[in-house]
Design an enzyme around this catalytic site. Structure first.
Site, PDB file in Angstrom:
ATOM      1  N   SER A  50       0.151  -9.737  -8.618  1.00  0.00           N
ATOM      2  CA  SER A  50      -0.572  -8.762  -9.452  1.00  0.00           C
ATOM      3  C   SER A  50      -0.432  -9.134 -10.931  1.00  0.00           C
ATOM      4  CB  SER A  50       0.000  -7.359  -9.220  1.00  0.00           C
ATOM      5  OG  SER A  50       1.313  -7.294  -9.753  1.00  0.00           O
ATOM      6  N   ASP A  83      -4.057 -10.331  -7.101  1.00  0.00           N
ATOM      7  CA  ASP A  83      -4.263  -8.960  -6.616  1.00  0.00           C
ATOM      8  C   ASP A  83      -4.743  -8.082  -7.778  1.00  0.00           C
ATOM      9  OD1 ASP A  83      -4.081  -6.825  -4.799  1.00  0.00           O
ATOM     10  OD2 ASP A  83      -1.998  -6.399  -5.333  1.00  0.00           O
ATOM     11  N   ASP A 105     -11.288  -6.476  -9.621  1.00  0.00           N
ATOM     12  CA  ASP A 105     -11.310  -5.052  -9.265  1.00  0.00           C
ATOM     13  C   ASP A 105     -12.154  -4.276 -10.267  1.00  0.00           C
ATOM     14  OD1 ASP A 105     -10.945  -2.464  -8.591  1.00  0.00           O
ATOM     15  OD2 ASP A 105      -8.757  -2.529  -8.515  1.00  0.00           O
ATOM     16  N   GLU A 135     -14.173  -5.011  -4.901  1.00  0.00           N
ATOM     17  CA  GLU A 135     -13.863  -3.674  -4.358  1.00  0.00           C
ATOM     18  C   GLU A 135     -14.956  -2.671  -4.687  1.00  0.00           C
ATOM     19  OE1 GLU A 135      -9.830  -2.241  -4.837  1.00  0.00           O
ATOM     20  OE2 GLU A 135     -10.440  -0.152  -4.619  1.00  0.00           O
ATOM     21  N   GLY A 182       1.173   2.797  -3.147  1.00  0.00           N
ATOM     22  CA  GLY A 182       2.471   3.433  -3.379  1.00  0.00           C
ATOM     23  C   GLY A 182       3.079   4.026  -2.118  1.00  0.00           C
ATOM     24  N   ALA A 216      -1.951  -0.321   2.281  1.00  0.00           N
ATOM     25  CA  ALA A 216      -1.759  -0.222   3.728  1.00  0.00           C
ATOM     26  C   ALA A 216      -0.293  -0.249   4.162  1.00  0.00           C
ATOM     27  CB  ALA A 216      -2.541  -1.336   4.419  1.00  0.00           C
ATOM     28  N   SER A 217       0.608   0.090   3.251  1.00  0.00           N
ATOM     29  CA  SER A 217       2.009   0.184   3.678  1.00  0.00           C
ATOM     30  C   SER A 217       2.191   1.395   4.580  1.00  0.00           C
ATOM     31  CB  SER A 217       2.929   0.302   2.455  1.00  0.00           C
ATOM     32  OG  SER A 217       3.217  -0.990   1.948  1.00  0.00           O
ATOM     33  N   ASN A 257      -3.234  -5.371   2.940  1.00  0.00           N
ATOM     34  CA  ASN A 257      -2.297  -5.532   1.818  1.00  0.00           C
ATOM     35  C   ASN A 257      -1.039  -4.686   1.995  1.00  0.00           C
ATOM     36  OD1 ASN A 257      -4.356  -6.981   0.682  1.00  0.00           O
ATOM     37  ND2 ASN A 257      -4.485  -5.782  -1.192  1.00  0.00           N
ATOM     38  N   ASP A 259       2.703  -4.041   0.088  1.00  0.00           N
ATOM     39  CA  ASP A 259       3.638  -4.276  -1.002  1.00  0.00           C
ATOM     40  C   ASP A 259       4.771  -3.247  -0.978  1.00  0.00           C
ATOM     41  OD1 ASP A 259       4.910  -5.017  -3.297  1.00  0.00           O
ATOM     42  OD2 ASP A 259       3.393  -4.263  -4.663  1.00  0.00           O
TER      43      ASP A 259
END
Ligand code: G3H
Ligand code: 13P
Ligand code: ZN
Length: 312
Positions: A50, A83, A105, A135, A182, A216-217, A257, A259
């Site tokens: 990022s 990213d 983005d 996006e 997050g 997508a965590s 993704n 993180d």
């Protein structure tokens, strides 16, 4: 094998009904934890950086760390991706500086401005053999220094995707279907549910085209507990259920993704280590178990969530 673009990876993922994991990297231990799991599981991987990671660790350090992973695992298909590229200049700097893929983005811009900016990046990237993720639709949560509230986030409008992709020439498209950045993705007490209807409509309108899921965590509760039991305070941290991600990975979603989960594993492990060993002060002693837990977490994602183990 040198660093690769995502073109071949996405073709195979689309046809094979799995997704490639895109993991954010910020330091050596994270790069090692991810790539050790990927090498042992014979999976393709996208290592992504990022704007914040470049500011923290420096572009050159991150590129060299990723190249070092390739030296250790020469047959591993690794793509190096920017990213959430915020502007043309950042994308150009990464394209010129060894990345094989960039995201521009423009999701917070009006439709036509998003197209204009994305198209400009695509033209420069394609001239240099680099692919571009764009996006449409806004995710809630925090990315770099930008915070988007749940009220300001919006699902991707399927009726816009064909025009967006054909006018920009982008190579993959991130869409908003209810994921967010997050560790606090859903209100406690509510039922997390991704909008598969939106995903399927996008899929029908863009046959064969790779879709990307950000935010997508799954926020593993074992690590939230570990953090909270060792001096942390993260009440109500909730992620995307892994069954829903597995379902998404079988569709046109080719890149997922992750993180925050890595951060939780690293932080939980280090917090626990410090509580259990208040006398220790050698960073290698607490970074070693943190790296090992990142590795096991990534292995779990490759095998049980993304379905990409054995696909390299
Ligand atoms: O979507 C954002 C990623 O999780 C990167 O986070 O901007 O704090 O490096 P960062
Ligand atoms: P998480 O915060 O859910 O890990 O999302 C990461 C991401 O989308 C990076 O771009
Ligand atoms: Zn993201």
């Amino acid at each position: 094998m040198p660093l690769v673009t995502t073109t071949e990876m996405f073709k195979k993922a689309y046809n094979g009904g799995y997704a490639v994991g895109a993991f954010n990297v910020n330091n050596m231990e994270i790069v090692q934890g991810i790539t050790e799991a990927v090498a042992e599981e014979h999976a393709p991987v996208i290592l992504q950086v990022s704007k914040g990671a470049r500011a923290y660790a420096n572009h050159n350090y991150l590129v060299k760390l990723v190249e070092a992973a390739l030296v250790c695992n020469p047959d591993m298909p690794i793509a190096l991706h920017l990213d959430h590229g915020p502007d043309f200049e950042t994308c150009k700097s990464c394209i010129d500086g060894g990345f094989t893929s960039v995201m521009i983005d423009g999701s917070s811009l009006p439709f036509d401005q998003n197209i204009e900016l994305t198209k400009r990046v695509v033209e420069y990237a394609h001239d240099h053999g680099v692919v571009v993720e764009a996006e449409l639709g806004t995710l809630a949560g925090i990315e770099d220094d930008v915070q988007v509230s749940a009220e300001d986030s919006s699902y991707t409008r399927p009726e816009e995707v064909e025009e967006f992709v054909s006018r920009t020439g982008c190579d993959s498209l991130a869409i908003a279907i209810g994921t967010s950045h997050g560790a606090y993705k859903f209100k406690p007490g509510t039922k997390p549910q991704l909008r598969f209807d939106v995903l399927h409509e996008v899929e029908q309108r863009l046959p064969g085209f790779p879709i990307v899921l950000h935010g997508a965590s799954s926020v593993p509760q074992e690590y939230v507990k570990m953090i909270n039991e060792h001096g942390g305070n993260m009440p109500g941290a909730i992620g995307v259920p892994e069954e829903q991600l597995r379902e998404a990975a079988k569709s046109a979603v080719c890149k997922i993704n992750i993180d925050s989960d890595l951060r939780l594993a690293m932080t939980g492990t280090i917090r626990q280590f410090f509580m259990e060993h208040p006398d220790k002060f050698d960073p290698r002693e607490y970074l070693k178990p943190a790296r090992a837990n990142i590795k096991e977490l990534v292995r779990h994602k490759l095998v049980n969530v993304l379905g990409c183990a054995g696909k390299a």
